[in-house]
Design an enzyme around this catalytic site. Sequence first.
Site, mmCIF file in Angstrom:
data_model
loop_
_atom_site.group_PDB
_atom_site.id
_atom_site.type_symbol
_atom_site.label_atom_id
_atom_site.label_comp_id
_atom_site.label_asym_id
_atom_site.label_seq_id
_atom_site.Cartn_x
_atom_site.Cartn_y
_atom_site.Cartn_z
ATOM 1 C CD GLU A 251 -5.493 1.815 16.243
ATOM 2 O OE1 GLU A 251 -4.427 1.245 16.396
ATOM 3 O OE2 GLU A 251 -6.187 2.262 17.184
ATOM 4 C CE LYS B 204 -2.152 -4.521 9.039
ATOM 5 N NZ LYS B 204 -0.776 -4.498 8.571
ATOM 6 C CG ASP C 235 3.549 -2.398 5.309
ATOM 7 O OD1 ASP C 235 3.523 -3.363 6.096
ATOM 8 O OD2 ASP C 235 3.787 -2.518 4.100
ATOM 9 C CE1 TYR D 60 -0.185 -2.570 17.715
ATOM 10 C CE2 TYR D 60 0.924 -1.209 16.080
ATOM 11 C CZ TYR D 60 0.734 -2.439 16.690
ATOM 12 O OH TYR D 60 1.455 -3.519 16.293
ATOM 13 C CE LYS E 61 -2.575 -5.612 4.617
ATOM 14 N NZ LYS E 61 -2.174 -6.979 4.570
ATOM 15 C CB CYS F 146 27.179 7.699 -24.003
ATOM 16 S SG CYS F 146 25.873 8.928 -23.845
ATOM 17 C CB CYS G 186 27.826 11.623 -26.864
ATOM 18 S SG CYS G 186 28.650 10.792 -25.503
ATOM 19 C CB CYS H 138 28.280 9.245 -20.673
ATOM 20 S SG CYS H 138 28.852 10.366 -21.944
ATOM 21 C CB CYS I 218 27.617 13.636 -23.290
ATOM 22 S SG CYS I 218 26.114 12.671 -23.400
HETATM 23 C C1 9MJ Z 1 -0.569 -1.043 12.862
HETATM 24 N N1 9MJ Z 1 0.213 -1.917 12.229
HETATM 25 O O1 9MJ Z 1 -0.539 0.143 12.588
HETATM 26 C C2 9MJ Z 1 -2.338 -2.862 15.296
HETATM 27 N N2 9MJ Z 1 -1.440 -1.563 13.889
HETATM 28 O O2 9MJ Z 1 -3.495 -4.038 17.054
HETATM 29 C C3 9MJ Z 1 -2.362 -0.839 14.599
HETATM 30 N N3 9MJ Z 1 -1.435 -2.798 14.336
HETATM 31 C C4 9MJ Z 1 -2.628 -4.048 16.062
HETATM 32 N N4 9MJ Z 1 -2.923 -1.666 15.464
HETATM 33 C C5 9MJ Z 1 -3.535 -5.304 17.571
HETATM 34 N N5 9MJ Z 1 -2.650 0.461 14.410
HETATM 35 C C6 9MJ Z 1 -2.653 -6.068 16.893
HETATM 36 C C7 9MJ Z 1 -2.069 -5.268 15.926
#
Ligand code: 9MJ
Length: 679
Positions: free
Chosen positions: A121, A123, A125, A236, A324, A418, A421, A436, A441
């Site tokens: 899946e 990940k 952030d 998830y 990552k 500026c 000008c 400005c 200008c």
């Molecule tokens: C994220 N951050 O999208 C997990 N995560 O599963 C997904 N994090 C995760 N799975 C177990 N898609 C611990 C963290």
Amino acid sequence: MAESENHVTEAVAKKAQALRRALHHHNYAYYVLNEPEISDAEYDRLMRELIALEEAYPELITPDSPTHRIGAPPLDRFEAVSHTVPMLSLENAFFEKEVLEFDQRVRRFLETDDPVAYTAEPKVDGLAVEIVYEKGLLMQASTRGDGFKGELITPNIKTINSVPLYLMDSGKVAVPARLEVRGEVFMPLEAFKRLNKERLKQGEPAFANPRNAAAGSLRQLDSRITAQRPLDMFCYGVGVMSDLSPSSHWEILGILKELGLPVNPQIRPRCRIEEVLEYYNMLSERRHAFTYEMDGIVIKVDDLSLQRRLGEKSRSPRWALAYKFPAVQETTRILGIEIQVGRTGALTPVAHLAPVLVGGVTVSRATLHNEDEIKRKDIRIGDTVLIQRAGDVIPEVVKVIETARTGDEKVFRFPAVCPACHSRVRRLEGESVWRCVNAVCSAQLKARIRHFASKGAFDIDGLGGKLVDQLVDRGLVRSYADLFYLDKATLAGLDRMAEKSAQNLVEAISKSKNISLDRFIYGLGIRHVGEHLAHVLARAFGSLEAFMAASEDELIAIDEVGPQVAQSIRAFFETPENTANIEKMLQAGVRIAETPGVGLSESKRTLEGEAFVLTGALESMTRSEAKARIEALGGKVTGSVSPRTTYVVAGKEPGSKLARARQLGVPVLTEQELLERLS
Ligand code: 9MJ
């Protein structure tokens, strides 16, 4: 008397319940399925009706009321809560070799030579959270914290529109008595960009990345602030899930989806490790096309009995791995700082960088936002800095690497005049930008013309930045209206301008004369009026005359228009040069197409609530015509494909938008199918 009061309350209670159900349903259709069934205005009307009822009869407020989405009174502090099942973190991998080693470790542990099935899946952030549903009702939500104990953020989580306040009973899966669902809360990139822009304008520090913005928004003691921040979530995993006994991770995700919870549609179920690697490469390449930031993939052993056998190490499960993506942050040197003058006169400092590859793209410039940001981060010329790019956001400087300083770095002094000008620049009380304010200008004029000719406005093909510079520097164009009076001979006399290109440009300018009202308004470059607002204004007023004549009060009466915008619009039309320019454009033959959608009877608004994206050439009409016809039926046409897009219309030689549609699962129409919907 008492009886009639009771009677009223009962009817009102029924009404409130019906409104809650309807809002819940439409919320799910819009935010989870991306298939809206009613317009935003209709949704707002239902919400306002429920708020009014709850205000009149507070005893009607239930814990699952959608009115909770607007936030609750602030807390003094967050309470700590324990997770029934610890929320583990993930082990990280950065190279393919480490993923193959993970797979070998798993098979060695399970004493098998057979391939293991993994589910992979994206990940996301963001920030990990846990939400507890009891008998289907959202009762509690908390941050991951240290994995064992987190902070109670229930009112904040309730503001996230895609999170259901009660679980759906689809008939396929019994709603569990207790469900602890885990997922990642994140801020979509568009919202992140908008929020930072707003913060910088207010003189507040920008968030370094969407992750920080999501964390900062979610960990607000005042959930009414969280409600202003468009957060989203993907689920998830689970902690405790009573009554149900799935045998695989993929099945768990299916159950969550069935219960109305948001699950990422990009998940690749049950595949071999080789396919996991392909999936990683595919996502890594396309990750910038998504509306949210992902920093890798998560690989999970799919079979739950195998997961149980594998168990965990100190803090992370043996059955999962985060792989990552290459960093979107890099270090480089600041070679110089240049000041750019925008169309409203705002001075933006831009850093020139030693070119560096960041996540596959060479970056040689980064925005420094404004003077305060430079001071706050103590950025000096010659500094080694950490820069980052997220999606298609302009790269920015995250921080200075102070240990790399040699003492030769130069402190940057913000100019008092500026750069174009040379008139004195001003910084208004409460504003973070220097401006400005010279109305004539040349740098402002150039920026205004570039904006005027840009895609979302008059869309004049072939009128690039260098050409605009020449036209302004030679005094051939003193306002955007002058563009419509340029002839081929004048253009052909410019540097690097062949006869043919001059001809093409004259034709492009002429073609742009037929324009819809929203593009016209956007092209004017009124401060605070972006593409979206221009569209709103065009729909609200229907004609240029009505828009120009609107009073401040009439403007404020429109949803999405605040006092600041209204003032800015009025100031624009009260400036004689601006109205004279408009007059000059109309005299040159600029014609505004009637604004579609305005005043249409409900029965004709067959495309109400539908969002189209056009790609490739159409045979029976131009794209502008298609846009006008869609809008005439109440539909919308937008430039980029997102989960909110209803259809992508693919003409001949479609561009990347088609691929994007396939990736997001957005239905694709042929030209013929579009025509059928238009007829
Ligand atoms: C994220 N951050 O999208 C997990 N995560 O599963 C997904 N994090 C995760 N799975 C177990 N898609 C611990 C963290």
